[in-house]
Design a protein around this motif. Structure first.
Motif, PDB file in Angstrom:
ATOM      1  N   ARG A 130     -42.834  61.558 -70.207  1.00  0.00           N
ATOM      2  CA  ARG A 130     -44.249  61.361 -69.890  1.00  0.00           C
ATOM      3  C   ARG A 130     -44.865  60.287 -70.789  1.00  0.00           C
ATOM      4  O   ARG A 130     -45.660  59.450 -70.331  1.00  0.00           O
ATOM      5  N   LYS A 131     -44.507  60.308 -72.077  1.00  0.00           N
ATOM      6  CA  LYS A 131     -44.996  59.273 -72.994  1.00  0.00           C
ATOM      7  C   LYS A 131     -44.517  57.889 -72.539  1.00  0.00           C
ATOM      8  O   LYS A 131     -45.277  56.913 -72.551  1.00  0.00           O
ATOM      9  N   ALA A 132     -43.246  57.823 -72.145  1.00  0.00           N
ATOM     10  CA  ALA A 132     -42.694  56.553 -71.669  1.00  0.00           C
ATOM     11  C   ALA A 132     -43.458  56.072 -70.439  1.00  0.00           C
ATOM     12  O   ALA A 132     -43.856  54.896 -70.350  1.00  0.00           O
ATOM     13  N   TYR A 133     -43.663  56.968 -69.502  1.00  0.00           N
ATOM     14  CA  TYR A 133     -44.358  56.599 -68.263  1.00  0.00           C
ATOM     15  C   TYR A 133     -45.763  56.096 -68.558  1.00  0.00           C
ATOM     16  O   TYR A 133     -46.217  55.098 -67.993  1.00  0.00           O
ATOM     17  N   ASN A 134     -46.457  56.765 -69.466  1.00  0.00           N
ATOM     18  CA  ASN A 134     -47.838  56.402 -69.780  1.00  0.00           C
ATOM     19  C   ASN A 134     -47.950  55.049 -70.478  1.00  0.00           C
ATOM     20  O   ASN A 134     -49.027  54.439 -70.485  1.00  0.00           O
ATOM     21  N   THR A 135     -46.853  54.573 -71.066  1.00  0.00           N
ATOM     22  CA  THR A 135     -46.860  53.238 -71.670  1.00  0.00           C
ATOM     23  C   THR A 135     -46.424  52.155 -70.684  1.00  0.00           C
ATOM     24  O   THR A 135     -46.345  50.988 -71.057  1.00  0.00           O
ATOM     25  N   GLY A 136     -46.125  52.560 -69.451  1.00  0.00           N
ATOM     26  CA  GLY A 136     -45.737  51.584 -68.439  1.00  0.00           C
ATOM     27  C   GLY A 136     -44.263  51.531 -68.127  1.00  0.00           C
ATOM     28  O   GLY A 136     -43.829  50.726 -67.294  1.00  0.00           O
ATOM     29  N   VAL A 137     -43.446  52.376 -68.775  1.00  0.00           N
ATOM     30  CA  VAL A 137     -42.005  52.393 -68.515  1.00  0.00           C
ATOM     31  C   VAL A 137     -41.748  52.983 -67.132  1.00  0.00           C
ATOM     32  O   VAL A 137     -42.252  54.058 -66.803  1.00  0.00           O
ATOM     33  N   ARG A 138     -40.933  52.273 -66.343  1.00  0.00           N
ATOM     34  CA  ARG A 138     -40.596  52.753 -65.006  1.00  0.00           C
ATOM     35  C   ARG A 138     -39.095  52.938 -64.795  1.00  0.00           C
ATOM     36  O   ARG A 138     -38.687  53.495 -63.781  1.00  0.00           O
ATOM     37  N   ASN A 139     -38.306  52.484 -65.748  1.00  0.00           N
ATOM     38  CA  ASN A 139     -36.860  52.749 -65.652  1.00  0.00           C
ATOM     39  C   ASN A 139     -36.209  52.623 -67.022  1.00  0.00           C
ATOM     40  O   ASN A 139     -36.796  52.084 -67.965  1.00  0.00           O
ATOM     41  N   ILE A 140     -34.979  53.146 -67.105  1.00  0.00           N
ATOM     42  CA  ILE A 140     -34.238  53.192 -68.369  1.00  0.00           C
ATOM     43  C   ILE A 140     -32.828  52.663 -68.134  1.00  0.00           C
ATOM     44  O   ILE A 140     -32.153  53.054 -67.171  1.00  0.00           O
ATOM     45  N   GLU A 141     -32.389  51.772 -69.021  1.00  0.00           N
ATOM     46  CA  GLU A 141     -30.999  51.298 -68.987  1.00  0.00           C
ATOM     47  C   GLU A 141     -30.573  50.950 -70.401  1.00  0.00           C
ATOM     48  O   GLU A 141     -31.205  51.433 -71.357  1.00  0.00           O
ATOM     49  N   MET A 142     -29.531  50.120 -70.572  1.00  0.00           N
ATOM     50  CA  MET A 142     -28.953  49.944 -71.908  1.00  0.00           C
ATOM     51  C   MET A 142     -28.702  48.494 -72.324  1.00  0.00           C
ATOM     52  O   MET A 142     -27.951  48.256 -73.263  1.00  0.00           O
ATOM     53  N   GLU A 143     -29.325  47.533 -71.629  1.00  0.00           N
ATOM     54  CA  GLU A 143     -29.052  46.135 -71.964  1.00  0.00           C
ATOM     55  C   GLU A 143     -30.276  45.222 -72.029  1.00  0.00           C
ATOM     56  O   GLU A 143     -30.190  44.101 -72.538  1.00  0.00           O
ATOM     57  N   SER A 144     -31.415  45.658 -71.505  1.00  0.00           N
ATOM     58  CA  SER A 144     -32.511  44.726 -71.233  1.00  0.00           C
ATOM     59  C   SER A 144     -33.135  44.091 -72.472  1.00  0.00           C
ATOM     60  O   SER A 144     -33.580  42.932 -72.420  1.00  0.00           O
ATOM     61  N   THR A 145     -33.220  44.810 -73.603  1.00  0.00           N
ATOM     62  CA  THR A 145     -33.922  44.235 -74.752  1.00  0.00           C
ATOM     63  C   THR A 145     -33.199  43.023 -75.328  1.00  0.00           C
ATOM     64  O   THR A 145     -33.817  41.990 -75.591  1.00  0.00           O
ATOM     65  N   VAL A 146     -31.890  43.135 -75.524  1.00  0.00           N
ATOM     66  CA  VAL A 146     -31.176  41.984 -76.086  1.00  0.00           C
ATOM     67  C   VAL A 146     -31.105  40.858 -75.059  1.00  0.00           C
ATOM     68  O   VAL A 146     -31.170  39.672 -75.416  1.00  0.00           O
ATOM     69  N   PHE A 147     -31.003  41.198 -73.788  1.00  0.00           N
ATOM     70  CA  PHE A 147     -31.007  40.176 -72.730  1.00  0.00           C
ATOM     71  C   PHE A 147     -32.309  39.384 -72.772  1.00  0.00           C
ATOM     72  O   PHE A 147     -32.311  38.149 -72.819  1.00  0.00           O
ATOM     73  N   ALA A 148     -33.436  40.110 -72.780  1.00  0.00           N
ATOM     74  CA  ALA A 148     -34.734  39.448 -72.787  1.00  0.00           C
ATOM     75  C   ALA A 148     -34.948  38.663 -74.076  1.00  0.00           C
ATOM     76  O   ALA A 148     -35.468  37.535 -74.054  1.00  0.00           O
ATOM     77  N   ALA A 149     -34.558  39.255 -75.200  1.00  0.00           N
ATOM     78  CA  ALA A 149     -34.780  38.607 -76.495  1.00  0.00           C
ATOM     79  C   ALA A 149     -33.997  37.308 -76.625  1.00  0.00           C
ATOM     80  O   ALA A 149     -34.534  36.285 -77.079  1.00  0.00           O
ATOM     81  N   MET A 150     -32.732  37.328 -76.238  1.00  0.00           N
ATOM     82  CA  MET A 150     -31.917  36.127 -76.383  1.00  0.00           C
ATOM     83  C   MET A 150     -32.365  35.037 -75.413  1.00  0.00           C
ATOM     84  O   MET A 150     -32.379  33.853 -75.760  1.00  0.00           O
ATOM     85  N   CYS A 151     -32.740  35.429 -74.207  1.00  0.00           N
ATOM     86  CA  CYS A 151     -33.213  34.435 -73.241  1.00  0.00           C
ATOM     87  C   CYS A 151     -34.515  33.805 -73.724  1.00  0.00           C
ATOM     88  O   CYS A 151     -34.694  32.581 -73.647  1.00  0.00           O
ATOM     89  N   ARG A 152     -35.413  34.627 -74.237  1.00  0.00           N
ATOM     90  CA  ARG A 152     -36.689  34.086 -74.715  1.00  0.00           C
ATOM     91  C   ARG A 152     -36.477  33.181 -75.924  1.00  0.00           C
ATOM     92  O   ARG A 152     -37.088  32.112 -76.037  1.00  0.00           O
ATOM     93  N   ALA A 153     -35.612  33.590 -76.839  1.00  0.00           N
ATOM     94  CA  ALA A 153     -35.363  32.779 -78.033  1.00  0.00           C
ATOM     95  C   ALA A 153     -34.782  31.419 -77.685  1.00  0.00           C
ATOM     96  O   ALA A 153     -35.006  30.438 -78.402  1.00  0.00           O
ATOM     97  N   CYS A 154     -34.039  31.355 -76.575  1.00  0.00           N
ATOM     98  CA  CYS A 154     -33.392  30.102 -76.172  1.00  0.00           C
ATOM     99  C   CYS A 154     -34.129  29.402 -75.030  1.00  0.00           C
ATOM    100  O   CYS A 154     -33.584  28.480 -74.412  1.00  0.00           O
ATOM    101  N   ALA A 155     -35.366  29.840 -74.752  1.00  0.00           N
ATOM    102  CA  ALA A 155     -36.219  29.201 -73.741  1.00  0.00           C
ATOM    103  C   ALA A 155     -35.597  29.218 -72.349  1.00  0.00           C
ATOM    104  O   ALA A 155     -35.696  28.254 -71.592  1.00  0.00           O
ATOM    105  N   ILE A 156     -34.939  30.322 -72.011  1.00  0.00           N
ATOM    106  CA  ILE A 156     -34.312  30.471 -70.704  1.00  0.00           C
ATOM    107  C   ILE A 156     -35.187  31.357 -69.824  1.00  0.00           C
ATOM    108  O   ILE A 156     -35.534  32.478 -70.204  1.00  0.00           O
TER     109      ILE A 156
END
Length: 322
Positions: A248-274
């Motif tokens: 419920r806490k997750a949902y209330n912060t806007g979380v709509r799904n759970i997986e195991m790779e997205s943070t490092v994927f997003a972080a590395m792409c953003r750091a490299c302007a992709i």
């Protein structure tokens, strides 16, 4: 723990609240943040079985405009075959070949301007792949491309089969950041993704039948069981109500799904302007349970939905459909 900044000269500066400076997405070139690469006579992409001396990377990959990554090797081969058919390319789609067949770590298929690569499960596996993929695209002098992660996830308050296009990738504390330990200290990187690509994907979904799609935050965890609040693992130290309260806490912060790779994927792409997007289908609503009991044929159709959506996006970008 304190954070750390490694500047271009290799020195170390400590900051209690340091986050790496962001690079805007609009630059078409990759910002590979490693000055040591310029001094190397050869760069061996070990886990791809490729290298700058053994392969002509610009010739092999220079025309890539869309890179799609996903956990399963079989699924990414199927996607390569699917996109081959969708783009009406010459030749037999069944004859796509694994460029990384010399290694058993990852699989890679090139179909016209599309690269399809497996990344395995979890942050460590995808981060290794991303380091070598980003260097590969850098060495191949690729520009103006988009990187997609397509996969499956557990839904939070969504019907099974819903596709979630990630707004922000968040950690288990619901923070839009990824923490990487470097030399015993912590580097914090932003995990915000390209808003324009997300909105374009949502628009594409409205042009398709049976691909229900929402934009929401995606929570990335370090494992499939305890980290995601499952009650059915070999270890469990919390109650059903504890689990539901966390969801419920997750949902209330806007979380709509759970997986195991997205943070490092997003972080590395953003750091490299992709420019990048995470597009994952939900296989179940975690408020309703933990185990995936949906019939196999239904799961197969669900798993095709991110592929269908991204393929539609690619075809529109290539001018194959209006």
């Amino acid at each position: 723990m304190s954070s750390i900044l490694l500047n271009c000269m290799g020195t170390v500066t400590d900051h209690s609240e340091y986050s790496e400076p962001e690079v805007p997405f609009k630059n078409p070139q990759i910002h590979v943040k490693n000055p040591h690469l310029d001094t190397m006579e050869e760069d061996i992409l070990y886990h791809f079985n490729l290298g700058t001396k053994t392969h002509n990377l610009p010739e092999m990959f220079g025309d890539v405009k869309f890179v799609c990554v996903g956990g399963s090797a079989n699924r990414m081969k199927s996607f390569a075959q699917f996109i081959h058919q969708e783009l009406a390319l010459p030749g037999n789609m069944d004859n796509v070949t694994d460029i990384c067949e010399g290694t058993d770590r990852y699989s890679m298929y090139k179909v016209g301007p599309v690269l399809s690569i497996s990344h395995g499960m979890g942050v460590p596996s995808i981060s290794i792949m991303l380091h070598e993929l980003i260097k590969l695209l850098h060495h191949a002098r690729c520009i103006d491309f988009i990187l997609f992660r397509i996969g499956t996830s557990g839904g939070v308050g969504l019907e099974p089969g819903t596709v979630v296009v990630t707004d922000k990738a968040v950690d288990c504390f619901f923070r839009a950041q990824f923490e990487q330990v470097v030399l015993g200290k912590v580097v914090t990187r932003s995990t915000e993704l390209d808003v324009g690509v997300s909105k374009e994907l949502l628009q594409c979904s409205s042009e398709l039948d049976d691909v229900p799609t929402v934009i929401g935050n995606t929570m990335c965890t370090s494992d499939f069981y305890e980290g995601q609040g499952r009650l059915d693992g070999a270890l469990c130290s919390f109650s059903t109500e504890d689990k539901l309260e966390y969801l419920r806490k997750a949902y209330n912060t806007g979380v709509r799904n759970i997986e195991m790779e997205s943070t490092v994927f997003a972080a590395m792409c953003r750091a490299c302007a992709i420019k990048a997007a995470v597009v994952c289908v939900t296989l179940l609503n975690r408020f309703d349970g933990d185990q995936i009991s949906t019939p196999h044929d239904v799961l197969v159709e669900y798993q095709q939905r991110p592929q269908v959506l991204v393929a539609h996006f690619i075809k529109k970008r290539l001018g194959l459909i209006v």
